[in-house]
Scaffold this active site. Structure first.
Site, PDB file in Angstrom:
ATOM      1  N   CYS A  98       0.842  -1.201   0.000  1.00 30.95           N
ATOM      2  CA  CYS A  98       0.000   0.000   0.000  1.00 30.95           C
ATOM      3  C   CYS A  98       0.881   1.257   0.000  1.00 30.95           C
ATOM      4  O   CYS A  98       1.722   1.440   0.884  1.00 30.95           O
ATOM      5  CB  CYS A  98      -0.891  -0.018   1.238  1.00 30.95           C
ATOM      6  SG  CYS A  98      -1.808   1.500   1.519  1.00 30.95           S
ATOM      7  N   SER A  99       0.674   2.130  -0.963  1.00 31.20           N
ATOM      8  CA  SER A  99       1.503   3.345  -1.058  1.00 31.20           C
ATOM      9  C   SER A  99       1.304   4.249   0.156  1.00 31.20           C
ATOM     10  O   SER A  99       2.268   4.850   0.642  1.00 31.20           O
ATOM     11  CB  SER A  99       1.195   4.105  -2.345  1.00 31.20           C
ATOM     12  OG  SER A  99      -0.146   4.554  -2.360  1.00 31.20           O
TER      13      SER A  99
END
Length: 114
Positions: A10-11
């Site tokens: 997840c960024s």
């Protein structure tokens, strides 16, 4: 010590981790997809966030759409669902003492860092 519930894919979670690393604060990384939080841990996090269990659920995940969309579940049922399918847990979550935040947007980290 700060605990971050982290998903490296997840960024937003990676960004939160970078902010923590730059802060100089001590922290522990919990890769919650590999080691899912227990129901008790989730109850504690939800209490510290001051939300209902369903508010911690990622409603964009395929598993949500397949198994849970449109269902009216109790807090305990949502907690059980997140234990079974931890991908449902919103991320990243930072916990420090009796406080917690979902770091979306990333700036919310400063509520924990002070």
């Amino acid at each position: 010590m700060i605990k971050i519930y982290h998903n490296n894919r997840c960024s937003k979670s990676r960004c939160a981790l970078a902010v923590l690393e730059e802060s100089g604060e001590e922290f522990e990384i919990v890769n919650y997809l590999e080691a899912a939080p227990t129901a008790e841990e989730l109850r504690s996090i939800i209490s510290k966030l001051g939300i209902r269990a369903h508010e911690l659920v990622r409603k964009t995940e395929a598993i949500y759409k397949e198994k849970y969309k449109g269902k009216e579940l109790s807090d305990e049922e949502w907690i059980a669902a997140m234990v079974i399918d931890p991908i449902l847990i919103e991320r990243p979550i930072l916990v420090s003492g009796d406080r917690a935040v979902v770091a979306r947007p990333t700036e919310k980290i400063h509520e924990i860092l002070g």
